[in-house]
Design a protein around this motif. Structure first.
Motif, PDB file in Angstrom:
ATOM      1  N   GLU A  88      -9.719   2.870   9.854  1.00 51.96           N
ATOM      2  CA  GLU A  88      -9.993   2.166  11.181  1.00 51.96           C
ATOM      3  C   GLU A  88      -8.944   0.808  11.049  1.00 51.96           C
ATOM      4  O   GLU A  88      -8.732   0.396  12.069  1.00 51.96           O
ATOM      5  CB  GLU A  88     -11.353   1.920  11.240  1.00 51.96           C
ATOM      6  CG  GLU A  88     -12.204   3.122  11.553  1.00 51.96           C
ATOM      7  CD  GLU A  88     -13.738   2.950  11.630  1.00 51.96           C
ATOM      8  OE1 GLU A  88     -14.137   1.741  11.077  1.00 51.96           O
ATOM      9  OE2 GLU A  88     -14.197   3.713  12.145  1.00 51.96           O
ATOM     10  N   ALA A  89      -8.906   0.294   9.881  1.00 50.03           N
ATOM     11  CA  ALA A  89      -8.162  -0.958   9.567  1.00 50.03           C
ATOM     12  C   ALA A  89      -6.764  -0.505  10.047  1.00 50.03           C
ATOM     13  O   ALA A  89      -6.173  -1.527  10.484  1.00 50.03           O
ATOM     14  CB  ALA A  89      -8.463  -1.384   8.338  1.00 50.03           C
ATOM     15  N   LEU A  90      -6.227   0.371   9.483  1.00 54.23           N
ATOM     16  CA  LEU A  90      -4.824   0.854   9.571  1.00 54.23           C
ATOM     17  C   LEU A  90      -4.363   1.014  11.295  1.00 54.23           C
ATOM     18  O   LEU A  90      -3.401   0.338  11.575  1.00 54.23           O
ATOM     19  CB  LEU A  90      -4.331   2.133   8.872  1.00 54.23           C
ATOM     20  CG  LEU A  90      -4.482   2.049   7.562  1.00 54.23           C
ATOM     21  CD1 LEU A  90      -4.318   3.472   6.858  1.00 54.23           C
ATOM     22  CD2 LEU A  90      -3.573   1.405   7.032  1.00 54.23           C
ATOM     23  N   LEU A 119      -0.687  -1.282   3.990  1.00 56.23           N
ATOM     24  CA  LEU A 119      -1.840  -1.860   3.308  1.00 56.23           C
ATOM     25  C   LEU A 119      -1.522  -1.287   1.787  1.00 56.23           C
ATOM     26  O   LEU A 119      -1.509  -0.125   1.466  1.00 56.23           O
ATOM     27  CB  LEU A 119      -3.141  -1.505   3.902  1.00 56.23           C
ATOM     28  CG  LEU A 119      -4.314  -2.030   3.218  1.00 56.23           C
ATOM     29  CD1 LEU A 119      -4.539  -3.372   3.323  1.00 56.23           C
ATOM     30  CD2 LEU A 119      -5.671  -1.201   3.809  1.00 56.23           C
ATOM     31  N   PHE A 120      -1.509  -2.194   0.726  1.00 56.48           N
ATOM     32  CA  PHE A 120      -1.718  -1.963  -0.683  1.00 56.48           C
ATOM     33  C   PHE A 120      -3.001  -2.079  -1.096  1.00 56.48           C
ATOM     34  O   PHE A 120      -3.642  -3.174  -1.332  1.00 56.48           O
ATOM     35  CB  PHE A 120      -0.518  -3.138  -1.119  1.00 56.48           C
ATOM     36  CG  PHE A 120       0.749  -2.989  -0.673  1.00 56.48           C
ATOM     37  CD1 PHE A 120       1.605  -2.079  -0.939  1.00 56.48           C
ATOM     38  CD2 PHE A 120       1.160  -3.750   0.443  1.00 56.48           C
ATOM     39  CE1 PHE A 120       2.905  -1.953  -0.504  1.00 56.48           C
ATOM     40  CE2 PHE A 120       2.389  -3.859   0.741  1.00 56.48           C
ATOM     41  CZ  PHE A 120       3.222  -2.858   0.535  1.00 56.48           C
ATOM     42  N   ALA A 180      -8.744   7.498   0.614  1.00 54.46           N
ATOM     43  CA  ALA A 180      -7.873   6.377   1.158  1.00 54.46           C
ATOM     44  C   ALA A 180      -6.366   6.328   0.918  1.00 54.46           C
ATOM     45  O   ALA A 180      -5.590   6.014   1.513  1.00 54.46           O
ATOM     46  CB  ALA A 180      -8.203   4.676   0.776  1.00 54.46           C
ATOM     47  N   ALA A 181      -6.134   6.992  -0.223  1.00 55.40           N
ATOM     48  CA  ALA A 181      -4.638   7.143  -0.852  1.00 55.40           C
ATOM     49  C   ALA A 181      -3.822   7.919   0.158  1.00 55.40           C
ATOM     50  O   ALA A 181      -2.519   8.037   0.146  1.00 55.40           O
ATOM     51  CB  ALA A 181      -4.592   7.409  -2.324  1.00 55.40           C
ATOM     52  N   GLY A 225       0.740   4.849   5.589  1.00 55.00           N
ATOM     53  CA  GLY A 225       0.389   3.396   5.820  1.00 55.00           C
ATOM     54  C   GLY A 225       0.118   2.893   4.644  1.00 55.00           C
ATOM     55  O   GLY A 225       0.032   1.553   4.474  1.00 55.00           O
ATOM     56  N   VAL A 226      -0.558   3.696   3.550  1.00 56.92           N
ATOM     57  CA  VAL A 226      -1.230   3.131   2.329  1.00 56.92           C
ATOM     58  C   VAL A 226      -0.622   3.136   1.165  1.00 56.92           C
ATOM     59  O   VAL A 226      -0.093   4.427   1.076  1.00 56.92           O
ATOM     60  CB  VAL A 226      -2.818   3.598   2.354  1.00 56.92           C
ATOM     61  CG1 VAL A 226      -3.296   3.457   0.875  1.00 56.92           C
ATOM     62  CG2 VAL A 226      -3.460   2.969   3.434  1.00 56.92           C
ATOM     63  N   THR A 227      -0.377   2.394   0.265  1.00 59.23           N
ATOM     64  CA  THR A 227       0.044   2.514  -1.079  1.00 59.23           C
ATOM     65  C   THR A 227      -1.034   2.289  -2.109  1.00 59.23           C
ATOM     66  O   THR A 227      -1.572   1.276  -2.125  1.00 59.23           O
ATOM     67  CB  THR A 227       1.301   1.593  -1.343  1.00 59.23           C
ATOM     68  OG1 THR A 227       2.360   1.858  -0.586  1.00 59.23           O
ATOM     69  CG2 THR A 227       1.810   1.899  -2.850  1.00 59.23           C
ATOM     70  N   PHE A 228      -1.363   3.200  -2.783  1.00 56.67           N
ATOM     71  CA  PHE A 228      -2.737   3.157  -3.553  1.00 56.67           C
ATOM     72  C   PHE A 228      -2.357   3.447  -4.900  1.00 56.67           C
ATOM     73  O   PHE A 228      -1.568   4.065  -5.359  1.00 56.67           O
ATOM     74  CB  PHE A 228      -3.540   4.545  -3.089  1.00 56.67           C
ATOM     75  CG  PHE A 228      -4.930   4.412  -3.821  1.00 56.67           C
ATOM     76  CD1 PHE A 228      -5.965   3.557  -3.342  1.00 56.67           C
ATOM     77  CD2 PHE A 228      -5.173   5.469  -4.948  1.00 56.67           C
ATOM     78  CE1 PHE A 228      -7.214   3.525  -4.208  1.00 56.67           C
ATOM     79  CE2 PHE A 228      -6.224   5.413  -5.595  1.00 56.67           C
ATOM     80  CZ  PHE A 228      -7.555   4.326  -5.058  1.00 56.67           C
TER      81      PHE A 228
END
Length: 453
Positions: free
Chosen positions: A274-276, A284-285, A299-300, A304-307
């Motif tokens: 939802e935040a993305l 988002l890191f 979430a990974a 758009g996420v680097t986990f």
């Protein structure tokens, strides 16, 4: 080790077990104090220190009747079952991943752990505080023995030496700096970006400091207790928040770091998704440095996420790898410290023998001086004092060489055997000296004493 006690360690860590198993172990809600009490209730174990971190659980114990030799030391049997009972994970599942060391091997392992050589990030500093916490916990419970307490105190000193003298901490290494390194290799410098640290404990404080040093513009903190979050955030010009603010903060900050001991996910995959949607394509890191995870691993998988989590740090290593020369120098320093520690214990083992020897000699001299005092009642006090000094000097001179020899033998690798032999010899001589004289036997010096009188 001392001839009457030895050390052993039984543990599990990121080096011996998969992180998903460590996550389950870390999820226990039983305090480490319970494990210390359980361990010291095992027959033959007098003292225990538990080192508990997100990726390590180790029991250091002092046992009776140990030796320097190989073999299964007394007290090791059953400790694996205590691991299982404490964590709630079946013993059969834990057992293949447990490691153990005893005597010098246990001391060497403890020194290496305190030096950061066994950490996910080699040379990281926080393990020193965790080892110290383990010692303080056992001291509060009155569960530390002479050998174990000395070993842990020495390990803390060795850990500092290894970092300061071998280059292990040249880069101020920590899990936080290692995780940030992954992000920087992907997108370049994080200078000017904003971070959020979840947690306000001691570990979170280390993370906040590392983030600030990396060039991030602001570092905010979220915690169950907003007041604690605010106090920590103020150290870097950030703002403290309640955990209920997390969904909104995920839309605003660039880097989120999980650094609490919470047993449930504080950031869910749905919240991240939802935040993305509200971030207008800004990446988002997510850096999760906790076990159990603070951030849901799901979430990974989101675009758009680097986990980055402990698993990735452990498996892929760090770009700023410590030089092999520094690691080798640290191991050599530890080897020397282990030998010095072992020699110190052997010398300590000689003290009771030397004390008993001096006590016996002194008591014999005192008895003879008392006898002389009764037989020489008319002798001037100055003469009495001179006789007293002479007898005591004879005792000191007679004991000097045996004392030096006992200390030299105690420092020898076979020192325990030498001390045992000397103890038996001294006991035999003492028993012989206690044999009462027959009634018809007289002191051969008695006539000479009478003549002096």
């Amino acid at each position: 080790m001392s001839p009457s006690s030895t050390m052993l360690v039984l543990g599990i860590s990121h080096a011996s077990a998969p992180l998903d198993l460590l996550e389950r172990l870390a999820g226990t809600d039983r305090p480490a104090e319970d494990l210390v009490s359980d361990v010291t209730s095992v027959d033959g174990i007098d003292a225990a220190v538990v080192v508990s971190t997100c990726n390590r659980l180790e029991i250091y114990a002092e046992t009776r009747g140990g030796s320097d030799g190989a073999g299964d030391p007394e007290g090791l049997t059953g400790l694996g079952e205590l691991f299982a009972q404490h964590t709630g994970v079946d013993h059969e599942e834990i057992a293949p991943h447990l490691y153990s060391h005893h005597a010098d091997g246990a001391v060497r392992h403890l020194f290496a752990v305190a030096s950061g050589l066994e950490s996910v990030v080699v040379g990281e500093d926080q393990i020193l505080g965790q080892v110290k916490l383990g010692l303080e916990r056992s001291q509060r419970l009155d569960r530390t023995g002479r050998v174990l307490a000395k070993a842990v105190q020495t390990a803390l000193r060795v850990g500092k030496r290894a970092r300061n003298e071998t280059g292990l901490n040249e880069a101020g290494r920590s899990l936080a700096t290692a995780g940030l390194g992954f992000f920087e290799r992907r997108v370049g410098s994080l200078h000017g970006k904003t971070a959020l640290v979840i947690g306000a404990g001691a570990f979170a404080g280390v993370v906040v400091a590392a983030l600030r040093r990396s060039g991030l513009d602001r570092v905010h903190v979220a915690n169950r207790t907003p007041e604690k979050a605010q106090r920590l955030a103020e150290t870097t010009g950030g703002v403290g928040y309640d955990l209920t603010d997390l969904p909104r903060l995920l839309t605003e900050v660039d880097v989120v770091v999980g650094a609490t001991a919470a047993t449930g996910h504080l950031v869910t995959a749905r919240q991240v998704e939802e935040a993305l949607a509200a971030r207008d394509g800004r990446e988002l890191f997510l850096l999760d440095l906790s076990l159990p995870h603070n951030i849901a691993p799901g979430a990974a998988e989101l675009p758009g996420v680097t986990f980055v989590d402990l698993r990735r740090i452990a498996e892929e290593g760090q770009e700023d790898e410590i030089s092999a020369a520094s690691v080798q120098a640290a191991h050599e320093l530890i080897d020397a410290e282990v030998e010095q520690f072992r020699t110190g214990l052997r010398l300590a083992g000689a003290k009771p023998v030397l004390t008993a020897l001096r006590t016996a000699a002194t008591e014999a001299a005192e008895a003879e001086l008392d006898r002389l005092a009764r037989r020489l009642e008319g002798v001037d006090n100055a003469v009495r004092r001179e006789i007293d000094r002479s007898v005591r000097r004879i005792v000191d001179k007679a004991l000097h060489q045996p004392t030096v020899l006992v200390r030299e033998l105690a420092a020898d690798p076979d020192g325990a055997r030498h001390i045992a032999a000397f103890t038996r010899l001294f006991a035999a001589a003492e028993a012989e000296g206690d044999t009462p004289q027959k009634p018809h036997e007289h002191d051969p010096n008695e006539k000479k004493i009478e003549a002096i009188a």
